[in-house]
Motif scaffolding. Sequence first.
Motif, PDB file in Angstrom:
ATOM      1  N   LYS A  75       1.077  -3.190  -3.808  1.00 32.02           N
ATOM      2  CA  LYS A  75       0.523  -2.308  -2.934  1.00 32.02           C
ATOM      3  C   LYS A  75      -0.483  -2.651  -1.898  1.00 32.02           C
ATOM      4  O   LYS A  75      -1.146  -3.387  -2.209  1.00 32.02           O
ATOM      5  N   ASP A  76      -0.361  -2.049  -0.638  1.00 35.35           N
ATOM      6  CA  ASP A  76      -1.352  -2.787   0.318  1.00 35.35           C
ATOM      7  C   ASP A  76      -2.536  -1.896   0.086  1.00 35.35           C
ATOM      8  O   ASP A  76      -2.626  -1.192  -0.868  1.00 35.35           O
ATOM      9  N   ARG A  77      -3.389  -2.162   1.271  1.00 31.60           N
ATOM     10  CA  ARG A  77      -4.854  -1.655   1.161  1.00 31.60           C
ATOM     11  C   ARG A  77      -4.655   0.015   1.471  1.00 31.60           C
ATOM     12  O   ARG A  77      -5.654   0.345   0.839  1.00 31.60           O
ATOM     13  N   ASP A  78      -3.685   0.264   1.927  1.00 31.06           N
ATOM     14  CA  ASP A  78      -3.434   1.763   2.144  1.00 31.06           C
ATOM     15  C   ASP A  78      -2.747   2.474   0.853  1.00 31.06           C
ATOM     16  O   ASP A  78      -2.742   3.817   1.058  1.00 31.06           O
ATOM     17  N   GLY A  79      -2.600   1.771  -0.194  1.00 37.43           N
ATOM     18  CA  GLY A  79      -1.879   2.388  -1.322  1.00 37.43           C
ATOM     19  C   GLY A  79      -0.628   2.524  -1.106  1.00 37.43           C
ATOM     20  O   GLY A  79       0.065   3.226  -2.113  1.00 37.43           O
ATOM     21  N   LYS A  80       0.136   1.926   0.081  1.00 40.88           N
ATOM     22  CA  LYS A  80       1.579   2.046   0.237  1.00 40.88           C
ATOM     23  C   LYS A  80       2.252   0.827  -0.643  1.00 40.88           C
ATOM     24  O   LYS A  80       1.940  -0.287  -0.599  1.00 40.88           O
ATOM     25  N   SER A  81       3.324   1.481  -1.260  1.00 40.99           N
ATOM     26  CA  SER A  81       4.231   0.440  -2.011  1.00 40.99           C
ATOM     27  C   SER A  81       5.169  -0.331  -1.288  1.00 40.99           C
ATOM     28  O   SER A  81       5.829   0.429  -0.578  1.00 40.99           O
ATOM     29  N   SER A  97      -2.988  -6.673  -5.936  1.00 43.31           N
ATOM     30  CA  SER A  97      -2.016  -5.782  -4.986  1.00 43.31           C
ATOM     31  C   SER A  97      -0.883  -5.664  -5.915  1.00 43.31           C
ATOM     32  O   SER A  97       0.027  -5.068  -5.596  1.00 43.31           O
TER      33      SER A  97
END
Length: 255
Positions: free
Chosen positions: A204-210, A243
């Motif tokens: 997961k990136d910092r924006d919460g996208k997988s 992450s």
Amino acid sequence: MYTRILSVSSGDKYQVNIPIEFPNTSLSDFDRQMYIVKELHEKGRNIAYLEDKLWVSDRTIKEDIASLRNGISIMGQKIKVKGMERKRGNIEFESTVHPIFLALNLTQVVVVLQGLRHMTGDKAYKEYALRLSANIWNELSDYARRRIKEVCEMLSMDLSWYEELDSLNNEELFFTESECSYEEGTGNVLDYLKNGKKCAIEIKDRDGKSKILTNCIIKKYNPEREEIEVTSNGERFAINYASIVKIREEAKHLF
């Protein structure tokens, strides 16, 4: 080492010195089984090889291997070698077994257990350290466990670690790499790293996208930088621990 003299003729002219090394034939069943476990760390070992090394029959070797598969008892706990199989006639393990038997004083026991407690703070090592600690704790006498707690209390040391070990009861002494792993976060990084197995990693990136990386090979585990280095489909990535969501054999198993 024994030396025998082979006389080729009746005279001294053709005498030949042939050194012959004899194995220790006084090994107990347990000693022989531990020898087999260590010898099978090397590739290409089969029953015939072990017969020659130990000077016993193939029946004895097969019985020893069966005992290792079924489990042999040591100080109330069992060593059961899992995943032992024959490949092209050779005997191989799913995960190599490394028997270590120590006779420690209580201070040394505390040093080992406190060191292992520290290692449980690393998520990749946590299950390894926890299971090993429980095995050590279970092997101690009631007196030893009681005395450790008494001294720790006098030294104002945190007793919660030993209370946690009290609640754990490992009946087996040996666990495979996969048994010391779990799928969340970095819980099975070491298994994939050591064995060079391909895997799929969900991050997961910092924006919460997988994002899912496929055909991954974990090349390096860096606890100081809290990241792993991975190759995926020809690209190289440095992935921060935080992450990592999950690691599995294939992407379809991540759900």
